[in-house]
Design a protein around this motif. Structure first.
Motif, PDB file in Angstrom:
ATOM      1  N   LYS A  24       0.707  -1.266  -0.056  1.00 32.29           N
ATOM      2  CA  LYS A  24       0.109   0.060   0.066  1.00 32.29           C
ATOM      3  C   LYS A  24       0.865   1.329  -0.019  1.00 32.29           C
ATOM      4  N   LEU A  25       2.083   1.263   0.740  1.00 26.72           N
ATOM      5  CA  LEU A  25       2.807   2.297   0.745  1.00 26.72           C
ATOM      6  C   LEU A  25       3.727   2.467  -0.636  1.00 26.72           C
ATOM      7  N   LEU A  28       1.353   4.161  -2.932  1.00 24.45           N
ATOM      8  CA  LEU A  28       1.028   5.655  -2.812  1.00 24.45           C
ATOM      9  C   LEU A  28       2.139   6.397  -3.006  1.00 24.45           C
ATOM     10  N   GLU A  29       3.320   5.872  -2.789  1.00 19.46           N
ATOM     11  CA  GLU A  29       4.616   6.556  -3.134  1.00 19.46           C
ATOM     12  C   GLU A  29       5.016   6.673  -4.743  1.00 19.46           C
ATOM     13  N   VAL A  33       3.039  10.718  -2.975  1.00 19.53           N
ATOM     14  CA  VAL A  33       2.465  10.956  -1.843  1.00 19.53           C
ATOM     15  C   VAL A  33       3.786  10.972  -0.863  1.00 19.53           C
ATOM     16  N   GLU A  37       2.394  11.369   4.930  1.00 20.81           N
ATOM     17  CA  GLU A  37       0.857  11.410   4.319  1.00 20.81           C
ATOM     18  C   GLU A  37       0.548   9.757   4.149  1.00 20.81           C
ATOM     19  N   ALA A  38       1.355   9.035   3.221  1.00 22.19           N
ATOM     20  CA  ALA A  38       0.926   7.689   2.959  1.00 22.19           C
ATOM     21  C   ALA A  38       0.765   6.854   4.130  1.00 22.19           C
ATOM     22  N   LYS A  39       1.684   7.013   5.210  1.00 17.64           N
ATOM     23  CA  LYS A  39       1.398   6.271   6.367  1.00 17.64           C
ATOM     24  C   LYS A  39       0.244   6.491   7.146  1.00 17.64           C
ATOM     25  N   THR A  41      -2.688   7.622   5.720  1.00 17.71           N
ATOM     26  CA  THR A  41      -3.566   7.211   4.774  1.00 17.71           C
ATOM     27  C   THR A  41      -3.774   5.556   5.120  1.00 17.71           C
ATOM     28  N   ARG A 131      -8.018   6.201  -2.358  1.00 20.39           N
ATOM     29  CA  ARG A 131      -7.030   6.651  -1.854  1.00 20.39           C
ATOM     30  C   ARG A 131      -7.189   7.989  -2.033  1.00 20.39           C
TER      31      ARG A 131
END
Length: 424
Positions: A24-25, A28-29, A33, A37-39, A41, A131
């Motif tokens: 998931k990280l 987003l990366e 992101v 902020e990713a963490k 989310t 997301r």
């Protein structure tokens, strides 16, 4: 701290599988992101899952989907389908992207699997991840998402197919089709992800406006003066304005009927233009209230092109500067101010002489500032129409001028217009 470390820390605090969290990280990366902020989310998504009974998925209309959601079920009509190749975990990954809509609104999506989505069909999307993308919710369709075709048509107010005019395009648009005239094009060499890469760069136009474009797979069809239909482009922000990106999956078809292009830029008051945050090819009209320092006969660094002072470049130290002409004129129309930046060609027109004339003038007076003083005398206090590209940042608003002309409005008309603005 590496991404792996962030994933381990977050998975430990949540009591969930590290591999799933890391995936998931990474997702987003990939979209830029920031890690914090990713963490947050991912943490919020797991918290939402726990609060809804360990994975119960809510069925929502498109307008009700929010960035606070983890996963949703929704039924919508596919508006557009784009295809793009991205770098993901060191490999090339083909993704599909566009927009879907129902009676309540529309939302963008990214699909990591090929579900063979087609514009115009109605689909039920089950277990779609949500997301945040540029402050808005977006659906992420992956291997855990189910896609079921629905026979019933939805009553939607949006056009299906992805056709758009240049003036309506915004950064983040995907799967878009445009019919345009190629106004300007040049070949460039850049350092791409695969090393030295050849691209095409230029300007497209239609009856609503103009935008810059980049073709990442140089096509001979995109030559100056041709009218073409380009399908499946995506829009990025470049120097504060939308830019049309033509990818390896885009198609280009020549049109028999030439596309008409607007003769003038979109007209704005300065204050309204600044509120847009940046725009390509607009027009404003105002009075030049000052000419800023750094105008007239200037010197630039031969390596980076920056203006230098006393033979010193901020990046390259002591250098032998190269002469150039430039004007930074402050334009005011009562709603706001903008710095109009005139290049060598336009500055020469304003000054009434070319670079050699400016050098000679400076030698005669033994003062390089006389060129800027002469320009001040000729333009300060007068009204001008300026056309160009607006960028807005923390340092203010700048308008890179392509046209700088005396406004032809007669005194009576101008007085009436100003009185109307004051009364309003």
């Amino acid at each position: 701290m590496s991404l792996d470390d962030h994933a381990e820390e977050l998975a430990s605090s949540l009591g969930v599988d590290k591999t799933e969290v890391k995936g998931k990280l990474e997702n987003l990366e990939q979209y830029g992101v920031p890690i914090d902020e990713a963490k947050e989310t991912v943490r919020r998504n797991y918290s939402d899952s726990e609060s809804t009974g360990g994975g119960e998925i809510a069925t929502k209309s498109v307008a009700d989907v929010s960035t606070a959601d983890s996963r949703v079920d929704t039924t919508a009509t596919v508006l557009s389908v784009g295809k793009r190749s991205i770098q993901y975990n060191g490999d090339q990954q083909v993704i599909f992207e566009g927009e879907v809509a129902d009676q309540s609104g529309k939302i963008s999506y990214t699909s990591w699997e090929d579900f063979d989505l087609q514009p115009g069909e109605t689909v039920h999307l089950g277990n779609a991840d949500v997301r945040e993308w540029e402050g808005h919710p977006e659906l992420n369709l992956g291997d855990s998402t189910s896609v079921e075709r629905v026979e019933d048509d939805l009553d939607i107010e949006y056009e299906v197919g992805g056709d758009a005019r240049l003036a309506t395009l915004e950064p983040g648009d995907r799967g878009v089709n445009v019919e345009v005239q190629v106004l300007d094009v040049e070949e460039k060499q850049i350092n791409g992800r695969d090393g030295e890469t050849e691209i095409l760069s230029g300007v497209l136009g239609d009856e609503t406006g103009r935008l810059p474009f980049t073709d990442w797979e140089p096509r001979s069809e995109l030559s100056a003066g041709t009218s073409v239909r380009i399908e499946d482009v995506f829009i990025r922000e470049f120097r504060g304005v939308p830019s049309v990106n033509v990818s390896e999956f885009s198609t280009v078809e020549a049109l028999e009927t030439p596309v008409e292009v607007a003769d003038s830029g979109t007209q704005y008051q300065i204050g309204d233009a600044i509120e847009t945050g940046g725009m390509f090819d607009l027009e404003v009209t105002g009075n030049v209230v000052a000419v800023r320092d750094g105008s007239g006969l200037i010197e630039r660094c031969p390596d980076c092109g920056r203006v230098i002072q006393s033979g010193q470049c901020r990046s390259h130290g002591a250098v032998d500067g190269e002469d150039d002409l430039r004007v930074k004129a402050i334009l005011d129309d009562g709603t706001g101010t903008v710095t109009a930046i005139l290049d060598e060609e336009i500055t020469a027109e304003v000054y009434g002489g070319d670079l050699d004339d400016a050098r000679e003038h400076a030698r005669e007076e033994m003062d390089r500032e006389v060129v800027a003083d002469s320009i001040r005398d000729s333009i300060v206090g007068r009204e001008f129409r300026v056309r160009g590209t607006l960028t807005v940042d923390d340092y203010g608003a700048n308008l890179e001028a392509t046209e700088f002309t005396t406004h032809s409005e007669d005194a009576k008309t101008r007085a009436s217009r100003l009185l109307t603005e004051v009364e309003a």
